[in-house]
Design a protein around this motif. Structure first.
Motif, PDB file in Angstrom:
ATOM      1  N   PHE A   1       0.800  -1.217   0.000  1.00  0.00           N
ATOM      2  CA  PHE A   1       0.000   0.000   0.000  1.00  0.00           C
ATOM      3  C   PHE A   1       0.838   1.276   0.000  1.00  0.00           C
ATOM      4  O   PHE A   1       0.363   2.319  -0.457  1.00  0.00           O
ATOM      5  N   GLY A   2       2.061   1.209   0.551  1.00  0.00           N
ATOM      6  CA  GLY A   2       2.918   2.393   0.591  1.00  0.00           C
ATOM      7  C   GLY A   2       3.620   2.624  -0.728  1.00  0.00           C
ATOM      8  O   GLY A   2       3.373   3.609  -1.439  1.00  0.00           O
ATOM      9  N   ILE A   3       4.517   1.697  -1.097  1.00  0.00           N
ATOM     10  CA  ILE A   3       5.178   1.794  -2.399  1.00  0.00           C
ATOM     11  C   ILE A   3       4.137   1.680  -3.511  1.00  0.00           C
ATOM     12  O   ILE A   3       4.202   2.388  -4.523  1.00  0.00           O
ATOM     13  N   GLY A   4       3.153   0.810  -3.303  1.00  0.00           N
ATOM     14  CA  GLY A   4       2.114   0.629  -4.310  1.00  0.00           C
ATOM     15  C   GLY A   4       1.345   1.902  -4.620  1.00  0.00           C
ATOM     16  O   GLY A   4       0.841   2.074  -5.737  1.00  0.00           O
ATOM     17  N   ALA A   5       1.263   2.826  -3.647  1.00  0.00           N
ATOM     18  CA  ALA A   5       0.540   4.079  -3.884  1.00  0.00           C
ATOM     19  C   ALA A   5       1.152   4.888  -5.017  1.00  0.00           C
ATOM     20  O   ALA A   5       0.456   5.683  -5.657  1.00  0.00           O
ATOM     21  N   LEU A   6       2.429   4.690  -5.282  1.00  0.00           N
ATOM     22  CA  LEU A   6       3.052   5.388  -6.407  1.00  0.00           C
ATOM     23  C   LEU A   6       2.397   5.011  -7.736  1.00  0.00           C
ATOM     24  O   LEU A   6       2.511   5.754  -8.718  1.00  0.00           O
ATOM     25  N   GLY A   7       1.725   3.862  -7.762  1.00  0.00           N
ATOM     26  CA  GLY A   7       1.028   3.465  -8.977  1.00  0.00           C
ATOM     27  C   GLY A   7      -0.001   4.493  -9.407  1.00  0.00           C
ATOM     28  O   GLY A   7      -0.194   4.729 -10.614  1.00  0.00           O
ATOM     29  N   ALA A   8      -0.690   5.137  -8.441  1.00  0.00           N
ATOM     30  CA  ALA A   8      -1.676   6.165  -8.781  1.00  0.00           C
ATOM     31  C   ALA A   8      -1.009   7.354  -9.449  1.00  0.00           C
ATOM     32  O   ALA A   8      -1.510   7.888 -10.445  1.00  0.00           O
ATOM     33  N   ALA A   9       0.128   7.783  -8.895  1.00  0.00           N
ATOM     34  CA  ALA A   9       0.839   8.925  -9.476  1.00  0.00           C
ATOM     35  C   ALA A   9       1.408   8.580 -10.842  1.00  0.00           C
ATOM     36  O   ALA A   9       1.368   9.391 -11.775  1.00  0.00           O
ATOM     37  N   ILE A  10       1.937   7.356 -10.979  1.00  0.00           N
ATOM     38  CA  ILE A  10       2.530   6.941 -12.259  1.00  0.00           C
ATOM     39  C   ILE A  10       1.459   6.884 -13.347  1.00  0.00           C
ATOM     40  O   ILE A  10       1.632   7.424 -14.443  1.00  0.00           O
ATOM     41  N   VAL A  11       0.334   6.241 -13.045  1.00  0.00           N
ATOM     42  CA  VAL A  11      -0.729   6.122 -14.037  1.00  0.00           C
ATOM     43  C   VAL A  11      -1.314   7.491 -14.375  1.00  0.00           C
ATOM     44  O   VAL A  11      -1.597   7.799 -15.540  1.00  0.00           O
ATOM     45  N   GLY A  12      -1.504   8.338 -13.368  1.00  0.00           N
ATOM     46  CA  GLY A  12      -2.007   9.674 -13.628  1.00  0.00           C
ATOM     47  C   GLY A  12      -1.091  10.462 -14.551  1.00  0.00           C
ATOM     48  O   GLY A  12      -1.543  11.176 -15.458  1.00  0.00           O
ATOM     49  N   THR A  13       0.218  10.329 -14.341  1.00  0.00           N
ATOM     50  CA  THR A  13       1.188  11.031 -15.191  1.00  0.00           C
ATOM     51  C   THR A  13       1.152  10.489 -16.615  1.00  0.00           C
ATOM     52  O   THR A  13       1.183  11.255 -17.592  1.00  0.00           O
ATOM     53  N   VAL A  14       1.089   9.174 -16.757  1.00  0.00           N
ATOM     54  CA  VAL A  14       1.027   8.568 -18.099  1.00  0.00           C
ATOM     55  C   VAL A  14      -0.247   8.989 -18.812  1.00  0.00           C
ATOM     56  O   VAL A  14      -0.229   9.333 -20.007  1.00  0.00           O
ATOM     57  N   LEU A  15      -1.375   8.987 -18.107  1.00  0.00           N
ATOM     58  CA  LEU A  15      -2.633   9.399 -18.720  1.00  0.00           C
ATOM     59  C   LEU A  15      -2.585  10.848 -19.207  1.00  0.00           C
ATOM     60  O   LEU A  15      -3.171  11.192 -20.242  1.00  0.00           O
ATOM     61  N   THR A  16      -1.889  11.693 -18.456  1.00  0.00           N
ATOM     62  CA  THR A  16      -1.822  13.103 -18.809  1.00  0.00           C
ATOM     63  C   THR A  16      -0.934  13.359 -20.019  1.00  0.00           C
ATOM     64  O   THR A  16      -1.245  14.188 -20.870  1.00  0.00           O
ATOM     65  N   HIS A  17       0.170  12.628 -20.132  1.00  0.00           N
ATOM     66  CA  HIS A  17       1.181  12.971 -21.129  1.00  0.00           C
ATOM     67  C   HIS A  17       1.289  11.979 -22.289  1.00  0.00           C
ATOM     68  O   HIS A  17       1.816  12.347 -23.341  1.00  0.00           O
ATOM     69  N   ALA A  18       0.812  10.738 -22.118  1.00  0.00           N
ATOM     70  CA  ALA A  18       0.945   9.756 -23.204  1.00  0.00           C
ATOM     71  C   ALA A  18      -0.114  10.001 -24.275  1.00  0.00           C
ATOM     72  O   ALA A  18      -1.213  10.487 -23.974  1.00  0.00           O
ATOM     73  N   PRO A  19       0.191   9.669 -25.520  1.00  0.00           N
ATOM     74  CA  PRO A  19      -0.771   9.908 -26.605  1.00  0.00           C
ATOM     75  C   PRO A  19      -1.961   8.961 -26.591  1.00  0.00           C
ATOM     76  O   PRO A  19      -2.951   9.210 -27.272  1.00  0.00           O
ATOM     77  N   SER A  20      -1.899   7.869 -25.836  1.00  0.00           N
ATOM     78  CA  SER A  20      -2.988   6.886 -25.828  1.00  0.00           C
ATOM     79  C   SER A  20      -3.049   6.205 -24.468  1.00  0.00           C
ATOM     80  O   SER A  20      -2.026   6.037 -23.787  1.00  0.00           O
ATOM     81  N   VAL A  21      -4.277   5.794 -24.063  1.00  0.00           N
ATOM     82  CA  VAL A  21      -4.426   5.078 -22.796  1.00  0.00           C
ATOM     83  C   VAL A  21      -3.752   3.714 -22.847  1.00  0.00           C
ATOM     84  O   VAL A  21      -3.489   3.112 -21.799  1.00  0.00           O
ATOM     85  N   SER A  22      -3.447   3.216 -24.039  1.00  0.00           N
ATOM     86  CA  SER A  22      -2.776   1.915 -24.159  1.00  0.00           C
ATOM     87  C   SER A  22      -1.444   1.908 -23.435  1.00  0.00           C
ATOM     88  O   SER A  22      -0.995   0.871 -22.939  1.00  0.00           O
ATOM     89  N   TYR A  23      -0.793   3.077 -23.369  1.00  0.00           N
ATOM     90  CA  TYR A  23       0.499   3.152 -22.678  1.00  0.00           C
ATOM     91  C   TYR A  23       0.350   2.834 -21.199  1.00  0.00           C
ATOM     92  O   TYR A  23       1.262   2.272 -20.574  1.00  0.00           O
ATOM     93  N   VAL A  24      -0.786   3.206 -20.614  1.00  0.00           N
ATOM     94  CA  VAL A  24      -1.030   2.890 -19.198  1.00  0.00           C
ATOM     95  C   VAL A  24      -0.983   1.389 -18.982  1.00  0.00           C
ATOM     96  O   VAL A  24      -0.341   0.890 -18.038  1.00  0.00           O
TER      97      VAL A  24
END
Length: 425
Positions: A370-393
């Protein structure tokens, strides 16, 4: 079960259900916050990751506090803190105040698992049934929390809904102060233990940590951290992602039971109900995962399930975009497989940790999940914001699962420790 067992089991079932109700109602509310506050997935992902991160990071000190103050006090404080956090959410006026409210939730919720599992271990004579009921209650919270939140949002403003959600935890906290049970009835101390000692020293914790972190346990730690990144990264933005897939598959959905001009029709979001259904399927996954623990070595089970999760991540976007039934099929597969991991993970942790260090081993691994795993939310949010497609997530999530699967393979090839630890301890 005797009266003491029933009191403890009932108390911990309520606590476990509450923790996961709040944990998985947050992604439902996020779909509204994205629109109301005009923010990006990256910013909101970081804000939510703060609360989820503290949920994990606090598990280790929470376990130490349980030894000093007892489980009843910690669980009651947990429930009260979670209720207060959702009251704070109900008056939040921006991302900063949402971040602060979720941080309060994370700190409060973090103590539950070490406190609840310790209370069952020390106070309940019928461990097996108690752990089973406890796990089922958590699954009910996981499944029904988002569903209840989505249903309330049909009729009420999200701030009112957050305030309403606070009430059950506050009531349960008050009940926890007055309910009668012996916390240590199962370990033969007689008359209950007074939690006024100094508890474990820092030297004790350091010594147990050194003995615990063998190469095998360190591998387990990394595997569960990667699984945590997948779990949190997948679930946090999934309601929003499902909405996109639904629009691609079938277009805008008009709820026929409501007048198209009514507020209920405007609030209706089919993706939220698909998300809740996906989580409900996870109850079956938990059952099958538990049966796998009885059939094969848990680390071998981890290899199988992480491989399945890798494949699901890689094919989710193209299959889910093909049509409604394909989307439903992928959602069922994801919900089932994601939660089938949990019994296998817990049994693997137990297999590679000595019984005398079981408490601290779960403290460290909950920190990882839950601690290290919480970074998954930040990582996915960043990819969703900057990647050209949701497939990258989904590619990023597949990398997490595949790496964990490879590491779990090294565990499954090791000679098992002797004697094998009991996962229920």
């Amino acid at each position: 079960m005797n009266d003491n067992d029933r009191s403890i089991v009932g108390f911990t079932m309520v606590g476990h259900a509450m923790v996961h109700t709040y944990e998985l109602s947050i992604p439902i509310l996020m779909t509204i916050w994205l629109l109301e506050f005009g923010t990006t997935e990256a910013v909101l992902g970081i804000a939510v990751a703060i609360g989820y991160g503290l949920f994990g990071v606090g598990a280790l000190p929470g376990g130490i506090l349980v030894d000093k103050y007892g489980s009843r006090a910690l669980i009651s404080a947990c429930l009260a803190g979670m209720g207060v956090s959702f009251l704070l959410l109900s008056i939040a006026d921006g991302i900063l105040s949402i971040s602060l409210a979720l941080a309060v939730w994370g700190i409060a919720a973090s103590v539950y698992h070490p406190a609840g599992l310790t209370l069952i271990s020390n106070g309940v004579t019928e461990h097996g049934r108690a752990f089973g009921y406890h796990g089922m209650a958590g699954n009910v919270g996981i499944a029904l929390g988002p569903l209840v939140t989505a249903l309330l949002l049909l009729a009420f403003d999200w701030r009112f809904v957050a305030g309403v959600l606070a009430v059950p935890a506050l009531i349960a906290a008050i009940v926890g102060v007055f309910i009668s049970f012996d916390e240590t009835a199962a370990v033969g101390t007689g008359g209950g233990r007074e939690f006024t000692s100094k508890g474990r020293s820092i030297a004790d914790v350091v010594g147990d940590t050194r003995r615990l972190f063998t190469i095998a346990f360190l591998t387990v730690f990394v595997v569960v951290a990667l699984n945590g990144l997948y779990y949190r990264g997948m679930l946090t933005f999934l309601p929003d992602l499902l909405g996109g897939f639904l629009e691609t598959a079938i277009g805008d959905v008009e709820p026929g039971v409501f007048d198209p001009e009514s507020p209920l029709a405007e609030a209706f979001d089919l993706a939220q109900y698909l998300y809740a259904g996906l989580l409900m399927v996870g109850i079956g996954g938990q059952y099958v995962g538990g049966r796998l623990v009885d059939s094969i070595e848990p680390d071998r089970g981890l290899v199988i399930m992480l491989s399945v999760l890798t494949v699901i991540a890689l094919v989710f976007a193209p299959v889910a975009s093909a049509g409604l039934w394909q989307l439903v099929l992928m959602s069922v597969a994801l919900g089932f497989s994601l939660f089938a991991m949990q019994p296998l993970t817990q049994a693997t942790i137990a297999k590679y940790s000595p019984p005398k260090a079981r408490g601290i081993s779960f403290g460290y691994t909950y920190l990882a999940i839950f601690g290290i795993g919480a970074l998954g939310a930040a990582i996915v949010g960043t990819v969703l914001t900057h990647a050209p497609s949701v497939s990258y997530v989904f590619v990023v999530l597949a990398v997490f699962a595949a790496t964990g699967g490879l590491l779990a393979t090294t565990l499954s090839r090791r000679r098992p420790p002797t004697p094998r630890a009991d996962p229920a301890d």
